[in-house]
Design a protein around this motif. Structure first.
Motif: not given
Length: 346
Positions: A1-15, A299-305
């Motif tokens: 299956x194709x991966x979920x196309x995402x935007x990642x918001x936040x590139x601070x210490x944890x991001x 992985x669980x997020x992608x499966x739910x989508x």
């Protein structure tokens, strides 16, 4: 299956840790864009990730215009969780947000309602769920392997002096930040939600924390189970794994378990042991997990989508409202000298 196309918001210490340690190479997601408004942070992450400038944007709005994403990952300070998640949901994007879910319960409930109205997946990264020991403990408990559960003791001990902790100034570093993982594990393993919480906290002499880093709590569950919890960020004793040390007493014996060790091999500390009366301790074989921790959340997020069905142990926004409510109840109790707070009053 194709991966979920995402935007990642936040590139601070944890991001940035999300970007380099979790998202990079994860087969279930394809990060089309990164968002951060700080130009120095963006320049640093461009170099670390080896990506061109056109992959980076100063706002979620700009990123959503530029790329055709299905989902948004929110790894920002907690005050920004609700507004950014709301923006993404309104734009028709599935969302996974870092914990704690939001600053308050009303924000969390509003986001859940919006996601459900739009038919979108909203998840909270309760990453401690995705380790073999708590999942096995949940299986044994719900299957009544040793009969009915009677009581639970949980200990969490870490030392800020040794850890060189970055959480010295955050509000309520134990009750609101760290213990939210343990509240969520209680719900996962016991299989029900507490009805009442009593909490006392303190700041020991010599502590580097501005707010209380140590405390004790009692949780009452509808089945009659009580959980006794002790936690500290300034404990000089033997250090527990991040998931804490658990002892669960049943009608026919006890289960002890612990989870989530230190990097780079966090699963090596996962153990589950069974002790029956007048018998030697039994080590329980734990299942292999392809994805663990935040990678497990993704992985669980992608499966739910993809399937439209929440997988086992999925930390949905709706499910996580109760975890956030426990944090709020514990805080209210602590601020009122340990007076019990009922969850149905929130």
């Amino acid at each position: 299956m194709e991966p979920i196309r995402t935007i990642h918001v936040g590139l601070g210490a944890w991001g940035s840790n999300w970007a380099t340690s979790v998202l990079a190479g994860h087969p279930e997601v394809d990060v089309l864009a990164y968002v951060d408004r700080d130009s120095a942070t963006v320049a640093r992450m461009q170099q670390r990730l080896g990506l061109p400038p056109e992959k980076f944007f100063p706002s979620l709005e700009a990123a959503m215009v530029a790329v055709d994403a299905e989902a948004v990952i929110v790894a920002l300070p907690i005050a920004l969780h609700a507004p950014v998640a709301w923006q993404a949901l309104e734009a028709g994007k599935h969302v996974v947000v870092e914990k704690p879910f939001t600053e308050n319960l009303q924000e969390a409930r509003d986001l859940v309602a919006l996601a459900e109205a739009r038919g979108l997946v909203l998840a909270v990264s309760q990453n401690y769920r995705f380790y073999p020991a708590p999942q096995m403990a949940a299986q044994l408990t719900r299957g009544a392997y040793l009969g009915r559960l009677a009581s639970v003791n949980v200990d969490f001990r870490r030392n800020a002096f040794a850890e060189r902790s970055s959480n010295l100034k955050i509000p309520h570093p134990l009750l609101r930040d760290m213990a939210i993982h343990h509240y969520d594990l209680m719900r996962l393993v016991i299989g029900e939600d507490p009805v009442e919480v009593s909490a006392r906290t303190w700041n020991p002499p010599g502590s580097p924390y501005e707010m209380h880093p140590a405390g004790a709590m009692v949780f009452s569950f509808p089945s009659g189970v009580h959980v006794s919890y002790r936690g500290s960020w300034v404990d000089f004793g033997p250090q527990t794994p991040w998931g804490g040390d658990w002892k669960m007493d049943f009608e026919k014996g006890s289960i002890t378990w612990t989870s989530r060790g230190d990097q780079p091999w966090p699963m090596k500390r996962d153990t589950v042991q069974i002790r029956r009366p007048n018998a030697t301790m039994e080590e329980v074989a734990l299942p292999e997990m392809r994805f663990h921790d935040r990678a497990g959340t993704l992985a669980a997020f992608a499966q739910a989508i993809r399937t439209g069905t929440e997988p086992l142990h999925f930390p949905s926004g709706r499910n996580n409202v109760m975890t956030l409510a426990i944090a709020e109840a514990a805080l209210q109790s602590s601020l009122n000298g340990g007076a019990p707070v009922r969850l149905d009053s929130l």
